[in-house]
Each structure stands twice: as structure tokens, then as C-alpha cells.
Motif scaffolding. Structure first.
Motif, PDB file in Angstrom:
ATOM      1  N   PRO A   1      20.388 -37.265 -13.703  1.00  0.00           N
ATOM      2  CA  PRO A   1      19.448 -36.921 -14.784  1.00  0.00           C
ATOM      3  C   PRO A   1      18.419 -38.018 -15.063  1.00  0.00           C
ATOM      4  N   LEU A   2      18.815 -39.275 -14.920  1.00  0.00           N
ATOM      5  CA  LEU A   2      17.882 -40.370 -15.159  1.00  0.00           C
ATOM      6  C   LEU A   2      16.827 -40.455 -14.058  1.00  0.00           C
ATOM      7  N   ASP A   3      17.256 -40.283 -12.806  1.00  0.00           N
ATOM      8  CA  ASP A   3      16.282 -40.236 -11.709  1.00  0.00           C
ATOM      9  C   ASP A   3      15.259 -39.133 -11.955  1.00  0.00           C
ATOM     10  N   LYS A   4      15.749 -37.964 -12.336  1.00  0.00           N
ATOM     11  CA  LYS A   4      14.871 -36.815 -12.597  1.00  0.00           C
ATOM     12  C   LYS A   4      13.891 -37.123 -13.725  1.00  0.00           C
ATOM     13  N   TRP A   5      14.389 -37.761 -14.778  1.00  0.00           N
ATOM     14  CA  TRP A   5      13.554 -38.076 -15.932  1.00  0.00           C
ATOM     15  C   TRP A   5      12.471 -39.098 -15.576  1.00  0.00           C
ATOM     16  N   ILE A   6      12.824 -40.097 -14.786  1.00  0.00           N
ATOM     17  CA  ILE A   6      11.843 -41.121 -14.379  1.00  0.00           C
ATOM     18  C   ILE A   6      10.749 -40.485 -13.527  1.00  0.00           C
ATOM     19  N   ARG A   7      11.132 -39.600 -12.599  1.00  0.00           N
ATOM     20  CA  ARG A   7      10.119 -38.922 -11.786  1.00  0.00           C
ATOM     21  C   ARG A   7       9.220 -38.046 -12.658  1.00  0.00           C
ATOM     22  N   MET A   8       9.804 -37.422 -13.695  1.00  0.00           N
ATOM     23  CA  MET A   8       8.998 -36.625 -14.616  1.00  0.00           C
ATOM     24  C   MET A   8       7.944 -37.489 -15.303  1.00  0.00           C
ATOM     25  N   ARG A   9       8.332 -38.689 -15.704  1.00  0.00           N
ATOM     26  CA  ARG A   9       7.377 -39.597 -16.341  1.00  0.00           C
ATOM     27  C   ARG A   9       6.222 -39.929 -15.386  1.00  0.00           C
ATOM     28  N   LEU A  10       6.544 -40.162 -14.140  1.00  0.00           N
ATOM     29  CA  LEU A  10       5.505 -40.496 -13.164  1.00  0.00           C
ATOM     30  C   LEU A  10       4.641 -39.286 -12.836  1.00  0.00           C
ATOM     31  N   ARG A  11       5.242 -38.110 -12.747  1.00  0.00           N
ATOM     32  CA  ARG A  11       4.461 -36.893 -12.499  1.00  0.00           C
ATOM     33  C   ARG A  11       3.506 -36.623 -13.660  1.00  0.00           C
ATOM     34  N   SER A  12       3.973 -36.867 -14.874  1.00  0.00           N
ATOM     35  CA  SER A  12       3.115 -36.664 -16.043  1.00  0.00           C
ATOM     36  C   SER A  12       1.920 -37.599 -16.001  1.00  0.00           C
ATOM     37  N   LEU A  13       2.158 -38.827 -15.562  1.00  0.00           N
ATOM     38  CA  LEU A  13       1.083 -39.807 -15.440  1.00  0.00           C
ATOM     39  C   LEU A  13       0.058 -39.364 -14.392  1.00  0.00           C
ATOM     40  N   LEU A  14       0.556 -38.879 -13.245  1.00  0.00           N
ATOM     41  CA  LEU A  14      -0.338 -38.418 -12.181  1.00  0.00           C
ATOM     42  C   LEU A  14      -1.069 -37.145 -12.611  1.00  0.00           C
ATOM     43  N   ARG A  15      -0.377 -36.289 -13.339  1.00  0.00           N
ATOM     44  CA  ARG A  15      -0.991 -35.067 -13.841  1.00  0.00           C
ATOM     45  C   ARG A  15      -2.180 -35.395 -14.744  1.00  0.00           C
ATOM     46  N   LYS A  16      -2.013 -36.392 -15.598  1.00  0.00           N
ATOM     47  CA  LYS A  16      -3.073 -36.833 -16.489  1.00  0.00           C
ATOM     48  C   LYS A  16      -4.283 -37.310 -15.686  1.00  0.00           C
ATOM     49  N   ARG A  17      -4.021 -38.027 -14.602  1.00  0.00           N
ATOM     50  CA  ARG A  17      -5.104 -38.554 -13.777  1.00  0.00           C
ATOM     51  C   ARG A  17      -5.858 -37.449 -13.036  1.00  0.00           C
ATOM     52  N   HIS A  18      -5.227 -36.273 -12.952  1.00  0.00           N
ATOM     53  CA  HIS A  18      -5.894 -35.133 -12.320  1.00  0.00           C
ATOM     54  C   HIS A  18      -6.482 -34.193 -13.370  1.00  0.00           C
ATOM     55  N   GLY A  19      -6.609 -34.705 -14.607  1.00  0.00           N
ATOM     56  CA  GLY A  19      -7.278 -33.945 -15.643  1.00  0.00           C
ATOM     57  C   GLY A  19      -6.442 -32.868 -16.287  1.00  0.00           C
ATOM     58  N   ARG A  20      -5.105 -32.919 -16.105  1.00  0.00           N
ATOM     59  CA  ARG A  20      -4.242 -31.908 -16.703  1.00  0.00           C
ATOM     60  C   ARG A  20      -3.464 -32.510 -17.876  1.00  0.00           C
ATOM     61  N   LYS A  21      -3.113 -31.662 -18.811  1.00  0.00           N
ATOM     62  CA  LYS A  21      -2.370 -32.106 -19.985  1.00  0.00           C
ATOM     63  C   LYS A  21      -0.878 -31.810 -19.818  1.00  0.00           C
ATOM     64  N   GLY A  22      -0.083 -32.452 -20.691  1.00  0.00           N
ATOM     65  CA  GLY A  22       1.351 -32.146 -20.743  1.00  0.00           C
ATOM     66  C   GLY A  22       2.179 -32.896 -19.723  1.00  0.00           C
ATOM     67  N   ARG A  23       3.479 -32.562 -19.746  1.00  0.00           N
ATOM     68  CA  ARG A  23       4.441 -33.211 -18.861  1.00  0.00           C
ATOM     69  C   ARG A  23       4.388 -32.607 -17.474  1.00  0.00           C
ATOM     70  N   GLY A  24       4.865 -33.404 -16.508  1.00  0.00           N
ATOM     71  CA  GLY A  24       4.938 -32.922 -15.136  1.00  0.00           C
ATOM     72  C   GLY A  24       5.902 -31.749 -15.018  1.00  0.00           C
ATOM     73  N   ARG A  25       5.435 -30.637 -14.418  1.00  0.00           N
ATOM     74  CA  ARG A  25       6.268 -29.425 -14.332  1.00  0.00           C
ATOM     75  C   ARG A  25       5.703 -28.507 -13.248  1.00  0.00           C
ATOM     76  N   GLY A  26       6.432 -27.429 -13.001  1.00  0.00           N
ATOM     77  CA  GLY A  26       5.954 -26.385 -12.093  1.00  0.00           C
ATOM     78  C   GLY A  26       5.525 -26.912 -10.739  1.00  0.00           C
ATOM     79  N   ARG A  27       4.278 -26.637 -10.400  1.00  0.00           N
ATOM     80  CA  ARG A  27       3.773 -27.012  -9.068  1.00  0.00           C
ATOM     81  C   ARG A  27       3.677 -28.525  -8.870  1.00  0.00           C
ATOM     82  N   ASP A  28       3.755 -29.263  -9.977  1.00  0.00           N
ATOM     83  CA  ASP A  28       3.733 -30.723  -9.836  1.00  0.00           C
ATOM     84  C   ASP A  28       4.876 -31.204  -8.948  1.00  0.00           C
ATOM     85  N   HIS A  29       5.979 -30.446  -8.921  1.00  0.00           N
ATOM     86  CA  HIS A  29       7.130 -30.827  -8.096  1.00  0.00           C
ATOM     87  C   HIS A  29       6.826 -30.638  -6.613  1.00  0.00           C
TER      88      HIS A  29
END
Length: 445
Positions: free
Chosen positions: A388-416
Motif C-alpha cells: 500500500p505504501l509503494d502504491k501511495w508513493i507512486r500516486m503522489r508522483l503520478r499526481s505531480l506529473l499529471r499537474k505538469r500536463h495541465g490536469r487537475k486532481g490525483r493520479g488515476r485512471g489512464r495515468d496508470h
């Protein structure tokens, strides 16, 4: 003081004379400029009357003060009330040390006030008081510790693990797990209320005087206990306690609780103590209740107080369990306690803010430092801790990358699919699951 190392305490040493090299091996952590082979031999055999005289000259010796400064520099730390930093003190090191040595020799040395700073308690809205002595006072305290620590360490009880040479948290945790496996599953989870702030000064000094009969050293200790405290705009003199943050405080705290350690050992009660945090592991509820009553009586006589809410008796084989040194123990398993997890996540959150401007590679390198350090301590947690911690850390990084691509919110869906687990592995992200699997495989080879 290292964690998880083999114990090298010279407890139970033979009274017959031993070769100097063997003595040095047993006491390899002491300051050699203070503790000569002749003094170590006397320490092992026991001095006449059980008391040490004429120690102040060892404290103010320039070589010891230099060693004290080396420790202070290694530990770093902020400036005290005089605003003098470690770098400023070092710029005129020999002159400063000679002044301290002369003042200690002449009896004119006086500790300066302590700067009090409030630091957050992990997983709590409360804050913990931290005392910051001046650099000059930290140097003298380190020199004093070099002289006093071996005298008391010689006779400290086995079940004490906190702030002691060649002992640490991991040793205490191993002992707890060993006792639980033996069937000592009724646990007194004890908490001393505001221990470091409530130790009675006179009672503490008397315990030091049981082994030290040097008036200048005792006066020096009293000076530290009565140091004024500067807190914001107020200044006051403490009536009890030894300030957290002072170099001599851990030793003094162990000295004061040592009689409790020996009393429990004399009665055959299994206690594991790390500073003011301790648990008593018993084989039955009745035994645990008896042990708790003994501790309650002792603390009252010692002028201390058990926390009325946090002190309790638990059955570690049932749901609920108990916390000790960052871990939660329950039903033959252990994992990080809630506060430990929260502190870890708060650290990762601070390093993975979506407004973070560094490159992904730089962020991952920074995050890895925290993950590796955390894993180094909690690697013995139940295997379900890590995925669960590995998953959560990757979510944090996906959210950061999502922001850099102009998207809002947490990393989810196709971000995976866009940033797969394999992608982060290729970027060098440390995986708790992979590290744990590798460690487990090594154990069976």
C-alpha cells in the motif's frame, strides 16, 4: 551510539587483572584521552568505597574539551541564546577551549540560559519542548559526559537500552519480540508523564553522589539543572527536570530510572526500557497487574507520575495490541504504528508537492533517501505493510506529473497506463515490496 550492534558491555567482568588490550576492547567506546588503562582497570575492579574522587581535572583537560567539541560539531545543532554558531566557535577554537578550561579550573564557569524551542510531536497536535544550550555549554557537557558515562554504564541494568553505548532501539525491539514468543504476552504499556520535565533535582543529585564525590563536578551538574530557560519573551528557572536537548540529559535520565530497572530484575519481572518509554511483559494478567502496582508505588516514591490514560495492561494476543519504539505489536505480528506512518507520509508529501519545480529524477532521488531510511528501521514489519505504501508513493508522483500536463486532481485512471509501475522502476524509485522480498529470500538462502 549505534543501533542493532552486538552488545559489548563489560558486565560481570572478572576481578582478576586482565591485559590492557582486553580492557580497551571491552571499553572501546570511551574517550581514550580521559580513561586510561589504569582507570579502566579500577573501573572494572571497583574503586574504594564505590565512589570516584578528583574528576573535575579530567573534565577541564584541553584534550577532553577538544573531544567534546568534536562531538558537538558532529551532532550539529542551532545556536543558543548567545547566537554563537558552531562555525563561529570553531573559528577561534583553541582560544575558546582555553577560556573554558581556565574557567572550569578556577570555578568561575557558569552555564548560560537555555533557549527553549517547541517542536511538533509526530502524529499529534501537541508540541514537545526542546532545550538548546549554547555551543560553549554543549562542549562542556560533552566533556562531562566523557568522564561520567563509564562510571554509571558499568552497573546499568541489562533491560535498559536507550542512549547507551552499543545499544539501541533495534536491540530493545528484538528483546520485546523474543519475550512475546516465549509467551510473555500480557503487557504493561507504561508512560511516565512529562518525565524529563519532572525529575526531582535533589533526588537525582543524590543518585549521582552515590558514585561521584567530587564537589566541583556535582556543582557543575547542579548548574546545568538550574540553568535558566528562555521561552519567547519569558525567562525562568526550572524547579525540576533535565532539559531535552542537553547532552547530559539522557545519562541523567538513565541514572534516575536505574533503581527501577534493578528492582524489577531482582523480582524476576521482564521489563524493556528505552529512556522513559518502557513495557513490562508478563505471562498472566495477574502478574501484569502486580507489576503495574509495583511500578506505580516506585514512581510515587521517586516523585514521578504514570500517565493515567496512556498507562494500561493489554493482551498482545488479542486485537488492540500496544505500541513501542515506533512499532505496533499485535497477534504475533508487528507493523509501524499510526504515528510512524503519518510522519513518513508527511515527509513524502513535502517532497512531492505538485508545485515542485525540480526534475522527476531529482525528486525521486530525494524521495528515495526518505524511503530507504524508513525501510531500514521498519523492514521487519508484516509483509502487508509495504505494497500500500509503494502504491501511495507512486500516486503522489503520478499526481505531480499529471499537474505538469495541465490536469487537475490525483493520479488515476489512464495515468496508470501513461506512467506505469515499470516506468517508476526505470526511473530508480525505491520499492519497499521489492526490498522486502529480497530481504526475505536472503534469509532462506
Amino acid at each position: 551510539m549505534t543501533e542493532g550492534t552486538t552488545e559489548k558491555r563489560p558486565a560481570g567482568v572478572p576481578e582478576t587483572a586482565t591485559q590492557a588490550g582486553e580492557i580497551r576492547d571491552r571499553w572501546d567506546w570511551v574517550e581514550p584521552g580521559v580513561w586510561t588503562e589504569r582507570m579502566l582497570t579500577a573501573l572494572e575492579k571497583g574503586v574504594k568505597g564505590g565512589k570516584w574522587f578528583s574528576l573535575i581535572d579530567k573534565v577541564y583537560a584541553l584534550g577532553n574539551l577538544r573531544a567534546g567539541f568534536a562531538k558537538v560539531k558532529t551532532n550539529r545543532g542551532a545556536a543558543g541564546v548567545d547566537h554563537q554558531t558552531i562555525e563561529m566557535f570553531e573559528a577561534r577554537l583553541e582560544e575558546n577551549l582555553e577560556k573554558l578550561s581556565r574557567a572550569l579550573r578556577e570555578g568561575s564557569y557558569r552555564p548560560q540560559a537555555i533557549r527553549r524551542q517547541w517542536i511538533p510531536k509526530p502524529g499529534s497536535k501537541e508540541k514537545r519542548p526542546l532545550g538548546i544550550p549554547t555551543v560553549r555549554d554543549r562542549v562542556v557537557q560533552a566533556a562531562l559526559l566523557n568522564v561520567l558515562e563509564p562510571i554509571f554504564e558499568r552497573d546499568f541494568a541489562e533491560q535498559s537500552y536507550g542512549f547507551r553505548p552499543d545499544r539501541g532501539c533495534k536491540d530493545a525491539l528484538r528483546r520485546v519480540e523474543e519475550l512475546l514468543k516465549r509467551g510473555n504476552t500480557w503487557v504493561v504499556d507504561a508512560d511516565l508523564k512529562s518525565y524529563f520535565d519532572t525529575i526531582p533535582h535533589e533526588s537525582l543529585v543524590k543518585r549521582v553522589e552515590e558514585k561521584v564525590s567530587d564537589g566541583a563536578v556535582i556543582a557543575l551538574l547542579r548548574g546545568y539543572l538550574k540553568q535558566e530557560v528562555m521561552d519567547a519573551m519569558t525567562q525562568w528557572t526550572p524547579e525540576g527536570g533535565t532539559p531535552q536537548g542537553a547532552i547530559v540529559s539522557p545519562l541523567l535520565s538513565n541514572i534516575y530510572l536505574d533503581p527501577l530497572d534493578h528492582e524489577m530484575a531482582r523480582r524476576g519481572i521482564e521489563m524493556v526500557r528505552y529512556a522513559d518509554d518502557f513495557v513490562i511483559l508478563c505471562r498472566s494478567q495477574a502478574e501484569a497487574e502486580e507489576a503495574l502496582e509495583l511500578v506505580r508505588q516506585w514512581t510515587v516514591e521517586a516523585g514521578l507520575q504514570l500517565h493515567p490514560v496512556k498507562t494500561r495492561i493489554v493482551d498482545a494476543t488479542q486485537k488492540g495490541g500496544f505500541d513501542f519504539l515506533g512499532y505496533h505489536f499485535e497477534r504475533n505480528m508487528k507493523w509501524p504504528r499510526k504515528k510512524s506512518l503519518k510522519k513518513f507520509k508527511d515527509t513524502i508529501r513535502a517532497k512531492t508537492k505538485r508545485t515542485q519545480g525540480n526534475s522527476l529524477q531529482t525528486i525521486i532521488e530525494d524521495v528515495n533517501k526518505s524511503i530507504r531510511g524508513w525501510y531500514g528501521y521498519f523492514q521487519h514489519s508484516h509483509k502487508t505493510t509495504f505494497a500500500p505504501l509503494d502504491k501511495w508513493i507512486r500516486m503522489r508522483l503520478r499526481s505531480l506529473l499529471r499537474k505538469r500536463h495541465g490536469r487537475k486532481g490525483r493520479g488515476r485512471g489512464r495515468d496508470h497506463q501513461r506512467w506505469t509501475n515499470a516506468f517508476f522502476s526505470e526511473q530508480g524509485l525505491f520499492s519497499l515490496v521489492t526490498a522486502h522480498v529480497s530481504a526475505c529470500q536472503s534469509c532462506y538462502r
